[in-house]
Design an enzyme around this catalytic site. Structure first.
Site, mmCIF file in Angstrom:
data_model
loop_
_atom_site.group_PDB
_atom_site.id
_atom_site.type_symbol
_atom_site.label_atom_id
_atom_site.label_comp_id
_atom_site.label_asym_id
_atom_site.label_seq_id
_atom_site.Cartn_x
_atom_site.Cartn_y
_atom_site.Cartn_z
ATOM 1 N N SER A 282 0.619 -1.163 0.022
ATOM 2 C CA SER A 282 -0.001 -0.099 0.113
ATOM 3 C C SER A 282 0.818 1.002 -0.079
ATOM 4 O O SER A 282 1.921 1.200 0.771
ATOM 5 C CB SER A 282 -0.872 -0.013 1.247
ATOM 6 O OG SER A 282 -1.694 1.390 1.370
ATOM 7 N N LYS B 142 -0.036 -3.381 5.198
ATOM 8 C CA LYS B 142 -1.029 -4.424 4.471
ATOM 9 C C LYS B 142 -0.119 -5.064 3.510
ATOM 10 O O LYS B 142 0.804 -4.686 2.902
ATOM 11 C CB LYS B 142 -1.909 -3.142 3.653
ATOM 12 C CG LYS B 142 -2.785 -2.422 4.664
ATOM 13 C CD LYS B 142 -3.842 -1.746 3.759
ATOM 14 C CE LYS B 142 -4.927 -2.745 2.949
ATOM 15 N NZ LYS B 142 -5.796 -2.062 2.137
ATOM 16 N N ASN C 91 -2.033 -6.876 0.542
ATOM 17 C CA ASN C 91 -3.155 -6.822 -0.566
ATOM 18 C C ASN C 91 -3.065 -7.960 -1.322
ATOM 19 O O ASN C 91 -2.271 -8.416 -1.942
ATOM 20 C CB ASN C 91 -3.593 -5.547 -1.111
ATOM 21 C CG ASN C 91 -3.693 -4.372 -0.462
ATOM 22 O OD1 ASN C 91 -4.334 -4.558 0.496
ATOM 23 N ND2 ASN C 91 -3.124 -3.233 -0.690
ATOM 24 N N ARG D 283 -23.472 -5.877 -44.910
ATOM 25 C CA ARG D 283 -22.279 -5.405 -43.935
ATOM 26 C C ARG D 283 -22.928 -4.371 -42.916
ATOM 27 O O ARG D 283 -23.348 -3.158 -43.351
ATOM 28 C CB ARG D 283 -21.126 -4.787 -45.007
ATOM 29 C CG ARG D 283 -19.980 -4.260 -44.018
ATOM 30 C CD ARG D 283 -18.817 -3.837 -44.781
ATOM 31 N NE ARG D 283 -18.285 -4.781 -45.919
ATOM 32 C CZ ARG D 283 -17.479 -4.237 -46.674
ATOM 33 N NH1 ARG D 283 -16.856 -3.228 -46.814
ATOM 34 N NH2 ARG D 283 -17.188 -5.150 -47.721
#
Length: 473
Positions: free
Chosen positions: A294, A300, A302, A334
């Site tokens: 982080s 942290k 993650n 088309r």
């Protein structure tokens, strides 16, 4: 104003799409790779014409040095594509100029009896083929890893959750096997789709009229359809029953298969995100230098792989909806506008699925399963986790004057009391049922979650048999 914008200003390196940025799938779907596929088709068509005696046999080899993507500027082609509404038109102008410097006769033969949609649709099928092959490789890695987890944790107890709440005992092996079941189904769909990617070759309006004229004028014994089939063979694509310029199901088929993979991958990522929460802590993503940090909270770690896989699973349906909408809005021989809508939507799906498949393989190969925590979380629910079983086996022993079935109501009262007071359901049952009727050992066996995992092991075997892969663990 357009001319003042540099290529670097308009380049998309995936800065806002970390799920696919820097992956092999990004390379397989990049602008330069698409340019090369466009050129490959034009060169192989020259070889088909030469093989049929329609043009001189030496012309394709003479012209071949001009069919290299590094000779062309994708940024310039993109900027000029607005003039005709597709990138094939400016590419053809540049290609013919380069071929003319080598062989004027070959320059005259380039793009004979073809149309822009033939080249672009076929190129997107080739890009899809390359990308699907890469996805299949990563998916095999995932399936192998999941098979290994299923076998390794066949008897690892855990708590199943329904509607986010503890429900019944299960095994982590079955959870991994169910992940394999989803990925295996998606892999089969991808394999089927990859084997059916078709050539698009119909000329201006799908009748091959111009090619018929060319064949007749040359005196070749080949028919236009035979020439188209030969081109499909050379490109490694399926030869369709007919041109599909107004029928966009070949494109939606690719999109649907990719969305299935993203859904199966997203399911795994969602489960890992839940189980890796610190307060749950049942699994952990593989560690890698620089991953999961982080910018503001250094403590942290993650679960970035799962986050990115989930982001792809959430983004995929929008791209798929664009393909389906475009197919449903296709008009005439088309489609105007809806055809153009497909290009970026298909590429985005290919990139999302490719990036997710690569990260899913890494996630499952390195997933740490915290077996002690799994058991602790299961035991935290206590005997309540086997209350379904008790309704069938113990409730009849609680029948009272209310008659048969009254024991279920009594058991529900005991369960509710245990939930509200935090007391032991086992103790309440012991007080309510004589040991002469249900011994301590028998009661303990009834309350043991290991005795209530049903056919978990057999289900693992059935799933492994359905998707035979070599375990990587």
């Amino acid at each position: 104003m357009t001319g003042s914008v540099s290529a670097a200003d308009t380049a998309d390196y995936g800065l806002l799409s970390p799920v696919w940025a820097g992956t092999t799938g990004a390379g397989r779907t990049g602008d330069r790779r698409i340019v090369q596929k466009l050129l490959d088709i034009e060169l192989q068509w020259l070889r088909v014409l030469a093989g049929a005696g329609i043009i001189a046999p030496q012309l394709p080899d003479e012209a071949a040095p001009a069919f290299r993507a590094d000779l062309y500027d994708p940024a310039s082609l993109a900027a000029r594509s607005a003039g005709g509404g597709n990138p094939v038109i400016p590419l053809l102008a540049d290609l013919r100029a380069k071929v003319r410097d080598i062989s004027p006769a070959a320059a005259e033969a380039v793009h004979t009896a073809a149309t822009s949609q033939d080249i672009l649709d076929t190129a997107l099928m080739l890009v899809s083929a390359d990308t699907l092959a890469g996805i299949a490789s990563d998916t095999r890695r995932t399936m192998s890893a999941l098979a290994g987890l299923a076998v390794e944790h066949r008897h690892t107890l855990c708590v199943a959750r329904t509607l986010t709440q503890h429900s019944l005992p299960s095994t982590f092996g079955l959870r991994a096997a169910q992940w394999l079941h989803g990925i295996g189904q998606a892999a089969e769909a991808l394999e089927t789709t990859a084997s059916r990617l078709p050539l698009q070759w119909g000329g201006g309006s799908g009748t091959l009229a111009a090619l018929r004229t060319v064949v007749d004028a040359s005196g070749s014994a080949a028919t236009p359809l035979e020439l188209a089939d030969e081109l499909a063979l050379r490109l490694g694509l399926a030869a369709p029953a007919a041109p599909w310029q107004g029928n966009r199901l070949p494109v939606t088929a690719v999109g649907a298969a990719l969305q299935d993979l993203l859904s199966a991958a997203g399911k795994i990522a969602n489960d890992v995100l839940l189980m890796s929460r610190p307060e749950v802590a049942e699994v952990s993503e593989p560690r890698a230098a620089g991953r999961g940090g982080s910018s503001a909270m250094p403590q942290k770690r993650n679960p970035v792989l799962s986050v990115l896989i989930r982001s792809a699973a959430l983004a995929g349906p929008g791209c798929g909806a664009a393909l389906q909408t475009a197919a449903g809005a296709a008009d005439d021989e088309r489609p105007g506008g809806s055809w153009h809508t497909e290009w970026q939507a298909l590429r985005s799906l290919l990139r999302l699925a490719s990036g997710a498949a690569e990260k899913l393989a890494e996630l499952t190969e390195g997933l740490t399963v915290n077996t002690a925590v799994l058991r602790d979380n299961l035991l935290a629910a206590g005997p309540l986790v086997v209350s379904e079983r008790l309704m069938a086996t113990v409730a009849p022993l609680l029948d009272d004057d209310g008659g048969p079935g009254s024991g279920k109501a009594r058991l529900q009262e005991l369960v509710t009391a245990a939930q509200t007071t935090g007391s032991s359901l086992g103790e309440k049952l012991r007080k309510s049922i004589s040991a002469d009727v249900l011994s301590d050992a028998e009661l303990a066996a009834q309350l043991d979650p290991a005795n209530y995992v049903g056919e978990a092991s057999a289900l693992i075997d059935r799933i492994l048999a359905a998707y035979p892969v070599r375990s990587s663990r």
